[in-house]
Design an enzyme around this catalytic site. Structure first.
Site, PDB file in Angstrom:
ATOM      1  N   HIS A 110       0.819  -1.212   0.000  1.00  0.00           N
ATOM      2  CA  HIS A 110       0.000   0.000   0.000  1.00  0.00           C
ATOM      3  C   HIS A 110       0.857   1.267   0.000  1.00  0.00           C
ATOM      4  CE1 HIS A 110       0.385  -0.111   4.534  1.00  0.00           C
ATOM      5  NE2 HIS A 110       0.420   1.188   4.350  1.00  0.00           N
ATOM      6  N   ASP A 140       0.125  -7.573   1.478  1.00  0.00           N
ATOM      7  CA  ASP A 140       0.605  -6.192   1.619  1.00  0.00           C
ATOM      8  C   ASP A 140       2.133  -6.115   1.673  1.00  0.00           C
ATOM      9  OD1 ASP A 140       0.313  -3.480   1.700  1.00  0.00           O
ATOM     10  OD2 ASP A 140      -0.081  -3.355   3.843  1.00  0.00           O
ATOM     11  N   SER A 215       4.656   2.782   7.884  1.00  0.00           N
ATOM     12  CA  SER A 215       4.351   1.607   7.063  1.00  0.00           C
ATOM     13  C   SER A 215       5.561   1.197   6.226  1.00  0.00           C
ATOM     14  CB  SER A 215       3.178   1.903   6.133  1.00  0.00           C
ATOM     15  OG  SER A 215       1.976   2.023   6.839  1.00  0.00           O
TER      16      SER A 215
END
Length: 456
Positions: A110, A140, A215
């Site tokens: 993402h 992911d 992230s």
């Protein structure tokens, strides 16, 4: 509000001054007290932090706005009912160098989703353009590669199956674009799932502060080894409340190895349907705990059936590591890769029995097209058959106004060639687009006609 903040700061200062009361405010901190060194993570972090990078992306975001019906009344039924706009966007995240010699960097899918340009900033400030090697939306994970004369530092991967709740954990990343930041905490829970039921989840939960921009960054242990890739937070206001999630390093390692070898993830499958094990269900089947994966059904001719598994079995371990839930079993199996052999233990009739299973290839024959090429964004592609033989790649879904739609694709089109090379399945199309030419000519079968669509 201001008084409340000042009170909190004062309380913190008071706590610190109480702990180090013999030291004046202007004095330097000692390196030792009573001939004992002061504990610090700094020596370990000096070796590890160069392996964590900041990632900046640029891309285009499609927005749609429905136009008033009066437009069609005045300009005719062929006038578009929606206005489609492409707006540039930028994003920030983090990444971890896992191979210094080859320049491989792991991050979240993402983080780089829909990116036209990916820039990596190294620990020393140098910026390098990164190439996307491959990604897996379901787990992911994305793998990047950089080529630079700068000397890189890679991080060593720990065995995440050995983690225990209460182990110390340190998160390193680029929150809010501030630059590299280190936070610490513990492993709060293992085998977490349920954040997105469509995805493959087996998260490490930690109370180390993780915020937007973290992230793709590293979650490490006190030895400076990677135990997970930070991926999500659970917070109503998108801020840190002490609940962060990371993808375990063993999953990361398996997925990265498949992407390096094949350019994509070759998902493995056991061939069972199951459910979470409740205390009542465990008691019914003579099992003393509710940790494990209950097998509802074993598919015919599957890897599980060939290994001897049966409906009613309770799978308790995979390769010697405990299985807490069916979600954890699903995630581990799906990320190991097709063709891998693993050992299971299952409870049957009150007795533990061993099983050796060789995973079959998953029959997931569809893919989001933007995983293959950005210009195909908005289409879903599926393998299709004709007279029992592979017959190209079908556009099974198409978002109205998407880049794929504006390229000329229609729902139901079948891609049968690319630049005069025959395409019979998704693997061939994926391989052809690994190093795409500047101009891509898709040969399309539309009903009984054959035409070419040019995308760039």
């Amino acid at each position: 509000m201001r008084k409340k903040k000042l009170f909190v700061i004062s309380a913190l200062a008071l706590t610190i001054s109480t702990l180090i009361s013999p030291i004046t405010a202007n004095a330097a901190l000692p390196v030792a007290v009573n001939n004992q060194s002061i504990p610090s993570l700094a020596p370990m972090l000096e070796h590890v932090t160069p392996a964590v990078v900041s990632i900046a992306i640029e891309g285009k975001q499609i927005s749609k706005q429905r136009l008033p019906e009066a437009y069609q009344f005045f300009f005719g039924q062929n006038f578009p009912s929606e206005q489609v706009q492409e707006r540039p966007f930028r994003g920030l995240g983090s990444g971890v160098i896992i191979d210094a010699d080859k320049g491989y960097i792991v991050t979240n899918q993402h983080v780089i989703n829909n990116a036209d340009k990916i820039m990596v900033q190294l620990y020393d400030g140098h910026e390098v353009t990164a190439k996307l090697i491959g990604s897996d939306k379901s787990s992911d994970i994305a793998l990047l590669q950089i080529n630079t004369p700068q000397k890189l530092t890679a991080i060593k991967l720990a065995n995440s199956d050995k983690l225990r709740v209460g182990d110390f954990a340190i998160a390193i990343g680029n929150p809010f674009g501030l630059g590299q930041t280190v936070t610490s905490g513990i492993v709060s829970a293992l085998g977490r799932s349920g954040l997105n039921l469509e995805n493959i989840e087996n998260f490490i939960q930690t109370d180390a502060a993780i915020n937007s921009g973290n992230s793709g960054g590293a979650l490490i242990n006190l030895n400076g080894e990677l135990i997970g890739i930070n991926t999500a937070i659970l917070a109503p206001d998108r801020g840190n409340v002490g609940i962060g999630f990371a993808i375990p390093s063993n999953m990361v390692n398996n997925l990265a190895a498949q992407i390096i070898k094949f350019g994509h993830v070759q998902r493995g499958t056991l061939g069972i349907q199951g459910r979470e094990l409740t205390a009542e269900l465990a008691k019914t089947f003579g099992y003393g705990t509710n940790q494990g994966a209950f097998v509802n059904q074993v598919m015919p001719n599957s890897a599980a059936q060939k290994a001897g598994l049966r409906a009613g079995d309770i799978i308790t371990t995979v390769n010697g590591s405990p299985i807490r839930s069916f979600s954890e079993l699903r995630a581990k199996v799906a990320t190991l890769g097709a063709g891998k052999t693993l050992t299971l233990q299952a409870m049957r009739n009150g007795k533990l029995q061993p099983f050796t299973v060789t995973l079959s290839a998953s029959h997931d024959n569809s893919v989001q097209a933007d995983d293959l090429h950005a210009s195909l964004m908005g289409a879903k592609l599926t393998n299709t058959m004709f007279n029992g033989k592979a017959h190209g790649v079908k556009v099974s879904q198409l978002m109205k106004g998407s880049r794929a739609a504006r390229s000329g694709l229609l729902k139901g089109d079948i891609i049968i060639g690319l630049n005069r090379t025959a395409i019979t399945n998704l693997d061939q199309l994926r391989k052809a687009l690994e190093h795409p030419p500047k101009v891509i000519a898709l040969e399309i079968q539309r009903s009984n006609n054959v035409l070419y669509i040019i995308i760039r």
